[in-house]
Write an enzyme that holds these catalytic residues in place. Structure first.
Site, PDB file in Angstrom:
ATOM      1  N   ARG A  19       0.861  -1.218   0.171  1.00 47.98           N
ATOM      2  CA  ARG A  19       0.002  -0.029  -0.089  1.00 47.98           C
ATOM      3  C   ARG A  19       0.953   1.206   0.070  1.00 47.98           C
ATOM      4  NH1 ARG A  19      -3.789  -0.831   5.049  1.00 47.98           N
ATOM      5  NH2 ARG A  19      -1.941  -1.836   5.759  1.00 47.98           N
ATOM      6  N   ASN A 121     -17.003  -2.656  -5.801  1.00 49.92           N
ATOM      7  CA  ASN A 121     -17.048  -1.938  -4.433  1.00 49.92           C
ATOM      8  C   ASN A 121     -15.755  -0.695  -4.534  1.00 49.92           C
ATOM      9  OD1 ASN A 121     -17.528  -1.464  -1.913  1.00 49.92           O
ATOM     10  ND2 ASN A 121     -15.706  -2.425  -1.455  1.00 49.92           N
ATOM     11  N   HIS A 646     -28.745   0.503   7.094  1.00 49.34           N
ATOM     12  CA  HIS A 646     -27.846   1.853   6.579  1.00 49.34           C
ATOM     13  C   HIS A 646     -27.582   1.542   5.115  1.00 49.34           C
ATOM     14  CE1 HIS A 646     -25.315   5.312   6.043  1.00 49.34           C
ATOM     15  NE2 HIS A 646     -24.468   4.031   5.937  1.00 49.34           N
ATOM     16  N   HIS A 699     -16.837  11.778   4.707  1.00 52.34           N
ATOM     17  CA  HIS A 699     -15.758  11.573   4.006  1.00 52.34           C
ATOM     18  C   HIS A 699     -14.973  13.001   4.037  1.00 52.34           C
ATOM     19  CE1 HIS A 699     -18.198   8.006   3.146  1.00 52.34           C
ATOM     20  NE2 HIS A 699     -17.084   7.665   3.279  1.00 52.34           N
TER      21      HIS A 699
END
Length: 773
Positions: A19, A121, A646, A699
């Site tokens: 990463r 996703n 949700h 966010h």
């Protein structure tokens, strides 16, 4: 057979084995490194990606798929599509600060909307066309083409998002406007391609996945107009229209487009492409880029099946016009299996991540050309071992599945009766306030979890730490004035990973990260066997939190469809059956929470919309079993127990009936980044259950003011009855810091109080008026 068949790729993971991409971005955002160092790190990452693909023996390597945040954001800033609120100077290239402001927001300018990339996703930044005047500010594919040649010795295939898909996915471009918008953008696309042609590019990959969602006659005419124009402007380029995720139809019409090649997904098309080719042949003027390796799955390909597909293709398409490749970009899978030394060996041997898929492509190219492919024998043996595992054939799980009845999917009372019982039980104020579930995962929380996982801390010490975090979170929420509380989820890493670690049938990787949005990476669990409940997963922490307060505390679970969607799945049984197994396991957890005294239970399904098939004619069946799975998980509770759910970052206007069919007592939905537009989805719909439309964007690092949230509440109250409206953020708060979290929630609670006061004033006015009359 003849010579080796050519192979290529569509895109490679950006993030790096460890990463490194994420680390660089976040260091830059924190101010730890400057722009020059960010460029140095990310360019090194991009170069390594090219060299890996070159070493894998690929004949075609994509360039331009790498990004500093998101490929759709790149297309927008390339062409000057910058919302006015960011104050960009027309004609001037976008600065790094402005680029990231569009993605993440800044003071006085909300971030651009973010939503799912088709049925994956991955989240992309949604372009806002507004009244933007398209102009080429930055030819990113050209820069990448040059850089690949100079830094890696690669004559790559430039990649860009096609105009049709760009417009289809943009805000401000309805069906009636797409033709006129295309005319405005065509000169910019033409210039991009002409500059690539002048630089010596041979092929250009133009991604048009929107094609697979269904074409109307007008769309076909538009595609003819777009590609006829582009082919005429850059006649020396070979254009490849690349589709993926589903069958591209009607294929006979798409093959008439004036391009040199068509890229098709032969993995997720239900066999439609091969059937068409065998029935109708393949045109002599087109190259077929055949997506035969699953770019989204993580299992090794079956060598026999692959060889059979290659033989069928070669019977209809000459080898010189055939290119074997993944079904889509490898962005959606982890980088490599090589580091997964701790995985169950029988499963590890059957896995293929990005690097292994490149190896499979090379082997397939050799085998299809008549060469040796010894590694294919290893794949064959590994898959045979996987299929025979006893974890895939559990009698106890089969018995639970067989025991389901229609009554298993229904609450014992109607919503109206439940709502009255819940009102009497909880006595909440109008416009009750709550959060979605998680609270900040601070450095202390992450360090404690790491020490516990490494064995540096005993279980008792770690549990004591978690209880301390829960106590603090309950105290903060009570001080802020929230009406319904949560325990904070400090013991959880990821909302799917946490449950996968506690359910049977799951395995976890050490470094199997994939990008979700921006620098946010997730490590999806692997469902390799039958899923089963092994005992309480959330009861201890939730019951402890409830013992600290007289306010209700919600139990927090991830729903069956979301666990399904955000996991890598076994491929020997249907998605419907896997969802049903997960639902049965969660059903037992729901009952355990209720038995422990938890009277509000939230079962989150943020992925319900994302899992919807791209083809309209397949959606009804999907929604049938997805709704059924949720109801299996949530139906056994008593009427006074309130079920919440949700969802986030999705379009819901076409599935209101399915949302209603979930029969949740309260649903919370993101609406902040879409600037309240989601509220319109409920206009004209007779949705009567409880609903929370997220009033601020978690966010963004910006703290929203009370006025902006109050405005959103007032907008929603034009559509929703006060008695059904809940006030909450649009998502969980784990990625935020405590300072901004507390400030935002205090503003939210104040907005709710002011809205309540206004409702009381309006009611008093009505009462006074009725007395006067």
């Amino acid at each position: 057979m003849g010579s080796r068949i050519r192979t290529g790729n569509l895109g490679y993971p950006r993030i790096g084995e460890n990463r490194e991409w994420k680390t660089a971005l976040e260091a830059y955002w924190r101010g730890d490194i400057g722009e020059a160092e960010l460029d140095k790190r990310l360019q090194a990452r991009e170069t390594e990606n090219w060299l890996k693909q070159k070493a894998a023996g690929l004949d075609v390597i994509p360039v331009g798929d790498f990004t500093y945040y998101d490929h759709m954001l790149d297309m927008a800033v390339m062409m000057g599509v910058i919302p006015k609120r960011f104050g960009a100077v027309p004609g001037r290239p976008v600065s790094r600060e402005l680029y990231y402001a569009m993605a993440r927001g800044r003071e006085g300018a909300a971030a651009c909307e973010m939503t799912k990339w088709f049925n994956t996703n991955y989240h992309y930044i949604v372009p806002e066309l507004g009244d933007a005047q398209p102009e080429l500010l930055w030819n990113k594919p050209l820069e990448a083409f040059r850089a690949a040649r100079e830094r890696a010795g690669i004559h790559g295939r430039p990649v860009l998002v096609g105009l049709y898909t760009f417009l289809k996915l943009s805000k401000g471009c309805g069906p009636e406007e797409i033709g006129s918008q295309a005319e405005r953008f065509l000169p910019v696309y033409a210039r991009i391609l002409k500059e690539l042609e002048a630089e010596g590019a041979e092929w250009v990959q133009i991604d048009e996945p929107a094609i697979v969602t269904g074409l109307a006659p007008g769309d076909l005419r538009l595609l003819q107009r777009i590609y006829g124009s582009l082919a005429a402007e850059a006649p020396g380029l070979k254009l490849l229209i690349q589709t993926y995720f589903e069958a591209a139809e009607p294929l006979e019409e798409l093959l008439k487009l004036p391009v040199a090649g068509l890229g098709l997904d032969l993995v997720h098309d239900g066999g439609a492409t091969l059937r068409f080719i065998e029935r109708s042949g393949w045109p002599e003027d087109k190259t077929l880029a055949a997506g035969v390796i699953d770019g989204r799955g993580i299992w090794r390909a079956d060598p026999e099946a692959l060889s059979a597909i290659a033989e069928r293709l070669l019977a209809a398409v000459p080898a010189e016009r055939l290119l074997l490749q993944p079904s889509c970009s490898l962005l959606h899978v982890p980088v490599t299996v090589r580091t997964e030394t701790e995985l169950k060996p029988e499963v590890r041997a059957a896995l293929a991540f990005a690097d292994e898929k490149l190896e499979e492509l090379w082997q397939l190219g050799e085998a299809a050309g008549g060469g040796e492919a010894a590694e294919q024998g290893k794949s064959r043996a590994a898959l045979a071992v996987l299929r025979a595992l006893p974890e895939r054939n559990r009698a106890d799980v089969a018995a639970l599945e067989a025991g389901l009845t229609e009554a298993s999917e229904r609450r014992s009372e109607s919503f109206e009766r439940r709502a009255e019982l819940q009102r009497l039980r909880w006595k909440l104020p109008v416009l009750p306030t709550t959060t979605i579930g998680s609270f900040p995962q601070t450095a202390d929380v992450r360090q404690a979890r790491l020490k516990w996982r490494r064995g540096d801390w005993e279980n008792e010490r770690y549990q004591s730490f978690i209880r301390g975090q829960i106590r603090e979170a309950i105290g903060r929420q009570e001080d802020i004035g929230l009406d319904v509380l949560v325990h904070g989820e400090f013991e959880r890493t990821d909302m799917v990973e946490f449950f996968g670690e506690k359910l049977d049938g799951f395995l976890f990787t050490r470094g199997g990260w994939v990008q979700s949005y921006g620098s946010r990476c997730v490590k999806p669990p692997i469902i390799y066997g039958d899923v089963a409940w092994g005992g309480p997963m959330t009861v201890e922490e939730t019951a402890y939190a409830q013992s600290l307060t007289s306010s209700p505390v919600k139990g927090m679970l991830t729903g069956p469809v979301t666990i399904l969607a955000w996991s890598f799945l076994r491929d020997d049984i249907s998605r419907e059956r896997i969802a049903g197994q997960i639902a049965l396991a969660l059903r037992q957890e729901v009952l355990a929470l209720e038995e422990a005294g938890i009277g509000m239970i939230q079962v989150d399904e943020p992925a319900l919309r994302e899992g919807m098939p791209l083809k309209p004619d397949k959606r009804e069946d999907y929604l049938r079993w997805a709704v059924r799975a949720f109801r299996i998980a949530t139906s056994p509770v008593r009427p006074a127990t309130q079920i919440h759910t949700h969802m986030c970052y999705c379009e819901f206007s076409d599935m209101i009936d399915a949302i209603d069919a979930l029969d949740a007592d309260v649903i919370s939905i993101e609406s902040s980044r879409s600037h309240g537009e989601l509220v319109s989805a409920f206009e004209g719909n007779r949705y009567r259950k409880g609903i929370g439309l997220g009033v601020y964007d978690i966010h963004s690092p910006q703290v929203p003011d009370t006025e902006s949230m109050l405005s959103g509440i007032e907008r929603a109250l034009r559509v929703l009855a006060p008695g059904q409206f809940w006030i909450n953020p649009d998502c969980g708060l784990k990625t935020r810091g405590w300072a901004e979290t507390e400030a935002s929630l205090r503003h939210m609670v104040e907005a709710a109080r002011r809205a309540r006061a206004e409702l009381i004033r309006q009611q008093n006015d009505l009462d006074n008026h009725s007395h006067c009359c």
